[in-house]
Each structure stands twice: as structure tokens, then as C-alpha cells.
Motif scaffolding. Structure first.
Motif, PDB file in Angstrom:
ATOM      1  N   ALA A 140       4.859  25.360  34.836  1.00  0.00           N
ATOM      2  CA  ALA A 140       3.825  26.092  34.018  1.00  0.00           C
ATOM      3  C   ALA A 140       3.723  26.067  32.683  1.00  0.00           C
ATOM      4  N   VAL A 141       2.288  26.014  31.750  1.00  0.00           N
ATOM      5  CA  VAL A 141       2.611  26.037  30.307  1.00  0.00           C
ATOM      6  C   VAL A 141       2.970  27.584  29.980  1.00  0.00           C
ATOM      7  N   VAL A 142       4.239  27.567  28.807  1.00  0.00           N
ATOM      8  CA  VAL A 142       4.649  27.600  28.281  1.00  0.00           C
ATOM      9  C   VAL A 142       4.589  28.253  26.818  1.00  0.00           C
ATOM     10  N   LEU A 143       4.129  29.231  26.325  1.00  0.00           N
ATOM     11  CA  LEU A 143       3.860  29.858  24.839  1.00  0.00           C
ATOM     12  C   LEU A 143       5.263  29.993  23.744  1.00  0.00           C
ATOM     13  N   VAL A 144       5.475  29.579  22.850  1.00  0.00           N
ATOM     14  CA  VAL A 144       6.899  29.898  22.019  1.00  0.00           C
ATOM     15  C   VAL A 144       6.278  29.757  21.009  1.00  0.00           C
ATOM     16  N   ASP A 145       7.242  30.910  19.554  1.00  0.00           N
ATOM     17  CA  ASP A 145       6.589  30.954  18.548  1.00  0.00           C
ATOM     18  C   ASP A 145       7.200  29.393  17.162  1.00  0.00           C
ATOM     19  N   ASP A 146       7.671  28.877  17.677  1.00  0.00           N
ATOM     20  CA  ASP A 146       8.273  27.456  16.714  1.00  0.00           C
ATOM     21  C   ASP A 146       8.630  26.312  17.443  1.00  0.00           C
TER      22      ASP A 146
END
Length: 332
Positions: A207-213
Motif C-alpha cells: 500500500a501507499v499510506v498518506l498521513v498528516d505528519d
């Protein structure tokens, strides 16, 4: 290590190697002489007296193990080698095979596929294991300062192992994620085992996981418990400070997982499938057991006798206290 608790009261801790181990070297989709080294050398450093090694039989080599595996084992002085693989090899190590003269071992170590990992889980209690080192995984924490091609090449390198391999990117930049995905297509297409790699990258485990920081990225990494964790960000040490769970950690753009696989000096036999949340990578310590050696003389025992008597009565285990008072003239 020696601790003197009082005059005549000493507790020592010694590290005792297990007497016999079984080392597994996989050989289904690739040849792993490096895994021979990663298994054997720590066992030898720990002082293990008896070392057996198993690797799958190869049809291309008349049912024998791969000659490269045999050669490296010989260079390391290992002469008990079996052509057997998969779950059966793990079971054979744990229980022994009298017909082959294979004696049971006290600990089984080494990486393998999902069946090898499952077999190691089954034999716990009969023998010790290092960890459930099954299909590999890599998690890369990267920000937009990282090189997208470096990250893509590292994800592909671990996807190369197995269709069940997990390749995960965690980033706080959607634009950077897109750049990595573009390079993944190129890298996966151009390399030799592209079909296997694409299967791994397209699997639910990748997966590619996008996080806030990046703090959230570290939290995700700790929950995931990666076998291999790469940190490619501007301030790698700040992210590293938030990491608790990982088999091995690779810092910066010039510390790829492949370095650890072959030449870093670290060990590549690592816990997979989230096992790094409670297990560690292979080392000499894997083959050692701490044992406490207690030495009290008469006066030191007399000093703590009232404590023992009180606790034994409180726990309704009076014979425990009596075993002490018997030494000081109290007989029934």
C-alpha cells in the motif's frame, strides 16, 4: 554478571548457549548463501556445539541442495546438512528423524515462506524458535525531500522475494507518493522478476499510506511492526525517536535494505508479519539463555529466613518455609 546482595549472598547471571540448533535456509524462488552466513555465524559466536542445516532439495541438482549453499556451509565448517525444505524441515528439526540420524534440536532459526513460518509456530513448545520469519515486508517512511526512485527501487527489491511480500510507503506528501508510483511502474517492469514483483505490489498486503505528519507516520510504523523499516526524511533522527517496533531500521538515502541483506554487518533474519512488535532479529543472543546461579552461605540464609517464612505462610505454602527452618535445627 555478579550481584552481591549481602555478605555471603551472591546471585550470578551466566549466558549459556543451547547445545544443538537447526538452521533453515530457504531455496524455493532464489538461492540464499547469505542466509547460511546469517544463521551460522551467530550460532558459532554464541558457542553452540552442534549445528544442523537444512535447505530444499533442488531438481536441477539431482535432488541435492544448491551447490552454492553447500559450499558456503562447508566454508563455515558445517558438515551436518540435509536436503529438505518447507514445513517438513521444521518438523524434522523439532522432532528428529531417527532413520536419518537427525537428532532433535533445541532451537530452530531461519527465514522461509508462509508455510515455514506456520510450522515454526506449531513446533513452539517442542523446540524454541527465533521468530516467525515468513514472507518479507518493507515499510518506507519518506517525505518530499526523499528521492522517489530510491524509494521505488527499495520497495521493488523486497517485492522481488515473494508474491506475498509486503511493500508499504508511508508519506505525508501526496505529490511525492505519485512520483514514487510512477517510478514503481518503471522499476517493476524493467527488472528480471517483474511478474512476481507486480503480484506483490498489487496484493492487499502492499500500500501507499498518506498521513498528516511524520509523527503519525511513526505511529503507523509502530502498529505495522515492519521487518524492514526505512526512514528517508529531512530529520531522520526525529522520526527514529518515535519508533518502537521494527526488525531492522535503515536511516537515510544510502542505507537501503539490500545493504542489510548482504553487507551492512547487521542480520537479515528478522521477524515478519508484525512480529517485530514483540520479537527481535537473529543474533548471537538468540542462541543464548540467561541462567541465574544462586550462592548463599549459612549466615546469609539465616538473615532472610524470617522473610521466607512470612511469605510462605501468606501464600499457604508452609513447606517452603520449612525447607529453610530445617537447616537451622527445627525438625518435625
Amino acid at each position: 554478571e555478579r550481584t552481591v546482595l549481602a555478605t555471603g549472598a551472591v546471585v550470578e547471571q551466566r549466558w549459556q548457549p543451547v547445545g544443538r540448533v537447526g538452521l533453515y535456509v530457504p531455496g524455493g524462488k532464489a538461492v540464499y548463501p547469505s542466509s547460511v552466513v546469517m544463521n551460522v555465524v551467530p550460532a558459532q559466536v554464541a558457542g553452540v556445539r552442534s549445528i544442523a542445516l537444512a535447505s530444499p532439495a533442488q531438481a536441477a541438482h539431482a535432488g541435492r541442495i544448491h551447490p552454492t549453499i553447500a559450499g558456503v556451509a562447508a566454508l563455515l565448517g558445517i558438515d551436518e546438512v540435509y536436503a529438505m525444505g518447507g514445513a517438513g524441515a521444521i518438523g524434522a528439526f523439532a522432532h528428529g528423524v531417527p532413520e536419518l540420524g537427525l537428532e532433535p534440536v533445541q532451537r530452530v532459526t531461519g527465514p522461509g515462506n508462509v508455510f515455514v513460518a506456520a510450522a515454526k509456530r506449531v513446533v513452539q513448545g517442542v523446540t524454541g524458535i527465533d521468530a516467525e520469519a515468513g514472507p518479507t515486508d518493507i515499510l518506507v517512511i519518506a517525505d518530499d525531500a526523499a528521492d522517489a526512485d530510491f524509494v521505488a527501487s527499495d520497495l521493488v527489491s523486497q517485492a522481488e522475494h515473494d508474491e506475498l511480500a509486503a511493500a508499504v510507503l508511508v508519506t505525508d506528501s501526496a505529490e511525492f507518493a505519485e512520483r514514487v508510483l510512477e517510478r514503481l511502474v518503471v522499476r517493476a517492469t524493467e527488472t528480471r522478476h517483474s511478474e512476481r514483483i507486480r503480484a506483490a505490489l498489487d496484493g492487499a498486503q502492499s500500500a501507499v499510506v498518506l498521513v498528516d505528519d511524520l509523527e503519525q507516520a511513526a505511529d503507523f510504523a509502530n502498529a505495522f511492526g515492519a521487518e524492514h523499516l526505512e526512514i528517508q526524511v529531512r530529520d531522520a533522527d526525529a522520526v527514529l525517536a518515535g519508533i518502537e517496533n521494527a526488525g531492522a531500521i535503515f536511516i537515510g538515502p544510502y542505507s537501503p535494505v539490500s545493504l542489510g541483506d548482504y553487507a551492512a554487518g547487521s542480520n537479515h533474519v528478522l521477524p515478519t508479519g508484525g512480529q517485530s512488535r514483540h520479537a527481535a532479529g537473529l543474533s548471537a543472543a538468540t542462541f543464548l539463555r540467561p541462567q541465574q546461579v544462586v550462592r548463599y552461605d549459612e549466615e546469609a540464609l539465616r538473615e532472610v529466613a524470617p522473610v521466607i517464612a512470612t511469605l510462605s505462610e501468606e501464600e499457604d505454602l508452609p513447606a517452603h518455609g520449612e525447607a529453610v527452618t530445617a537447616r537451622f535445627g527445627e525438625r518435625r
